[in-house]
Design a protein around this motif. Structure first.
Motif, PDB file in Angstrom:
ATOM      1  N   LYS A 116     -11.541  -4.540 -10.857  1.00  0.00           N
ATOM      2  CA  LYS A 116     -11.969  -4.746 -12.242  1.00  0.00           C
ATOM      3  C   LYS A 116     -10.904  -4.193 -13.188  1.00  0.00           C
ATOM      4  N   PRO A 117     -10.881  -4.666 -14.416  1.00  0.00           N
ATOM      5  CA  PRO A 117      -9.903  -4.118 -15.373  1.00  0.00           C
ATOM      6  C   PRO A 117      -9.991  -2.604 -15.510  1.00  0.00           C
ATOM      7  N   GLU A 118     -11.182  -2.050 -15.383  1.00  0.00           N
ATOM      8  CA  GLU A 118     -11.337  -0.596 -15.501  1.00  0.00           C
ATOM      9  C   GLU A 118     -10.763   0.171 -14.314  1.00  0.00           C
ATOM     10  N   ASP A 119     -10.325  -0.538 -13.284  1.00  0.00           N
ATOM     11  CA  ASP A 119      -9.636   0.115 -12.172  1.00  0.00           C
ATOM     12  C   ASP A 119      -8.155   0.336 -12.471  1.00  0.00           C
ATOM     13  N   THR A 120      -7.688  -0.190 -13.577  1.00  0.00           N
ATOM     14  CA  THR A 120      -6.291  -0.026 -13.956  1.00  0.00           C
ATOM     15  C   THR A 120      -5.961   1.448 -14.169  1.00  0.00           C
TER      16      THR A 120
ATOM     17  N   TYR B 203       0.184  -5.764  -9.780  1.00  0.00           N
ATOM     18  CA  TYR B 203      -0.604  -6.476 -10.782  1.00  0.00           C
ATOM     19  C   TYR B 203      -1.510  -7.468 -10.064  1.00  0.00           C
ATOM     20  N   VAL B 204      -2.793  -7.454 -10.438  1.00  0.00           N
ATOM     21  CA  VAL B 204      -3.738  -8.353  -9.781  1.00  0.00           C
ATOM     22  C   VAL B 204      -4.792  -8.796 -10.793  1.00  0.00           C
ATOM     23  N   GLN B 205      -5.304  -9.983 -10.610  1.00  0.00           N
ATOM     24  CA  GLN B 205      -6.359 -10.493 -11.503  1.00  0.00           C
ATOM     25  C   GLN B 205      -7.705  -9.888 -11.127  1.00  0.00           C
ATOM     26  N   PRO B 206      -8.630  -9.838 -12.071  1.00  0.00           N
ATOM     27  CA  PRO B 206      -9.977  -9.346 -11.756  1.00  0.00           C
ATOM     28  C   PRO B 206     -10.572 -10.102 -10.570  1.00  0.00           C
ATOM     29  N   GLY B 207     -11.211  -9.354  -9.692  1.00  0.00           N
ATOM     30  CA  GLY B 207     -11.773  -9.944  -8.485  1.00  0.00           C
ATOM     31  C   GLY B 207     -10.819  -9.929  -7.304  1.00  0.00           C
ATOM     32  N   GLY B 208      -9.571  -9.601  -7.556  1.00  0.00           N
ATOM     33  CA  GLY B 208      -8.573  -9.576  -6.504  1.00  0.00           C
ATOM     34  C   GLY B 208      -8.596  -8.301  -5.684  1.00  0.00           C
ATOM     35  N   SER B 209      -7.649  -8.212  -4.751  1.00  0.00           N
ATOM     36  CA  SER B 209      -7.586  -7.072  -3.834  1.00  0.00           C
ATOM     37  C   SER B 209      -6.169  -6.521  -3.752  1.00  0.00           C
ATOM     38  N   LEU B 210      -6.107  -5.244  -3.455  1.00  0.00           N
ATOM     39  CA  LEU B 210      -4.846  -4.572  -3.170  1.00  0.00           C
ATOM     40  C   LEU B 210      -5.098  -3.532  -2.091  1.00  0.00           C
ATOM     41  N   ARG B 211      -4.060  -3.225  -1.334  1.00  0.00           N
ATOM     42  CA  ARG B 211      -4.143  -2.163  -0.340  1.00  0.00           C
ATOM     43  C   ARG B 211      -3.038  -1.156  -0.612  1.00  0.00           C
ATOM     44  N   LEU B 212      -3.452   0.065  -0.912  1.00  0.00           N
ATOM     45  CA  LEU B 212      -2.502   1.137  -1.133  1.00  0.00           C
ATOM     46  C   LEU B 212      -2.255   1.893   0.165  1.00  0.00           C
ATOM     47  N   SER B 213      -1.031   2.359   0.322  1.00  0.00           N
ATOM     48  CA  SER B 213      -0.673   3.181   1.473  1.00  0.00           C
ATOM     49  C   SER B 213      -0.086   4.496   0.994  1.00  0.00           C
ATOM     50  N   CYS B 214      -0.293   5.523   1.793  1.00  0.00           N
ATOM     51  CA  CYS B 214       0.272   6.840   1.503  1.00  0.00           C
ATOM     52  C   CYS B 214       0.870   7.371   2.795  1.00  0.00           C
ATOM     53  N   ALA B 215       2.168   7.424   2.842  1.00  0.00           N
ATOM     54  CA  ALA B 215       2.865   7.890   4.043  1.00  0.00           C
ATOM     55  C   ALA B 215       3.264   9.358   3.862  1.00  0.00           C
ATOM     56  N   VAL B 216       2.946  10.156   4.862  1.00  0.00           N
ATOM     57  CA  VAL B 216       3.272  11.586   4.857  1.00  0.00           C
ATOM     58  C   VAL B 216       4.114  11.891   6.079  1.00  0.00           C
ATOM     59  N   SER B 217       5.285  12.412   5.862  1.00  0.00           N
ATOM     60  CA  SER B 217       6.142  12.728   7.006  1.00  0.00           C
ATOM     61  C   SER B 217       5.704  14.032   7.646  1.00  0.00           C
ATOM     62  N   GLY B 218       5.691  14.043   8.960  1.00  0.00           N
ATOM     63  CA  GLY B 218       5.349  15.262   9.672  1.00  0.00           C
ATOM     64  C   GLY B 218       3.941  15.280  10.225  1.00  0.00           C
ATOM     65  N   SER B 219       3.778  16.040  11.269  1.00  0.00           N
ATOM     66  CA  SER B 219       2.493  16.098  11.968  1.00  0.00           C
ATOM     67  C   SER B 219       1.428  16.863  11.196  1.00  0.00           C
TER      68      SER B 219
ATOM     69  N   GLN C 251       1.350   2.381  -9.697  1.00  0.00           N
ATOM     70  CA  GLN C 251       0.591   1.739 -10.778  1.00  0.00           C
ATOM     71  C   GLN C 251      -0.220   0.572 -10.233  1.00  0.00           C
ATOM     72  N   VAL C 252      -1.479   0.530 -10.625  1.00  0.00           N
ATOM     73  CA  VAL C 252      -2.344  -0.616 -10.352  1.00  0.00           C
ATOM     74  C   VAL C 252      -2.816  -1.166 -11.687  1.00  0.00           C
ATOM     75  N   THR C 253      -2.567  -2.437 -11.907  1.00  0.00           N
ATOM     76  CA  THR C 253      -2.977  -3.091 -13.155  1.00  0.00           C
ATOM     77  C   THR C 253      -3.840  -4.292 -12.817  1.00  0.00           C
ATOM     78  N   VAL C 254      -5.049  -4.303 -13.366  1.00  0.00           N
ATOM     79  CA  VAL C 254      -5.990  -5.392 -13.146  1.00  0.00           C
ATOM     80  C   VAL C 254      -6.212  -6.083 -14.479  1.00  0.00           C
ATOM     81  N   SER C 255      -5.747  -7.314 -14.561  1.00  0.00           N
ATOM     82  CA  SER C 255      -5.820  -8.014 -15.836  1.00  0.00           C
ATOM     83  C   SER C 255      -5.729  -9.513 -15.611  1.00  0.00           C
ATOM     84  N   SER C 256      -6.392 -10.253 -16.498  1.00  0.00           N
ATOM     85  CA  SER C 256      -6.294 -11.705 -16.427  1.00  0.00           C
ATOM     86  C   SER C 256      -5.201 -12.220 -17.358  1.00  0.00           C
TER      87      SER C 256
END
Length: 127
Positions: free
Chosen positions: A87-91, A11-27, A122-127
């Motif tokens: 932005k909220p529309e990124d939710t 959960y983050v407020q509008p204007g904020g930042s998040l970093r998503l990660s995707c880990a895949v096992s194996g070469s 889940q990513v939620t962008v809201s004030s």
């Protein structure tokens, strides 16, 4: 069966930042193109960004250009999505997807071109 694992949503407020990660096992990760998709309630799953196996080529949806950055670390078999100026529309639920090397040209924004998917975060962008 390849099973990516996403993390970093929240959960983050509008204007904020998040970093998503995707880990895949194996070469296998190192030879696969990867993508981030998102799906909001009542909407179709849509590509946010995609990256080639070497990171030489990237794709961004118009709605996130200049705000999101996709990257990958083949040594760590992990892909990232840095999301700024949210932005909220990124939710939405954000999904990681991978595509086996086929030797043919494909549209990286098409979900049906991908062979395996994560469970989503889940990513939620809201004030």
């Amino acid at each position: 069966q390849v099973q990516p694992v996403e993390s970093g949503g929240g959960y983050v407020q509008p204007g904020g930042s998040l970093r998503l990660s995707c880990a895949v096992s194996g070469s296998i990760f190192r030879s696969n193109a990867m993508g981030w998709f998102r799906q909001a309630p009542g909407k179709e799953r849509a590509c946010v960004a995609a990256i080639s196996w070497s990171a030489a080529s990237t794709f961004y949806a118009d709605s996130v250009k200049g705000r999101f950055t996709i990257s990958r670390d083949n040594a760590k078999t992990t892909m990232y999505l840095q999301m700024n100026s949210l932005k909220p529309e990124d939710t939405a639920v954000y999904y990681c997807a991978g595509r086996y090397y086929s030797g043919r040209h494909v549209d990286p924004s098409k979900h049906y071109e991908y062979n395996y998917w994560g469970q989503g975060t889940q990513v939620t962008v809201s004030s």
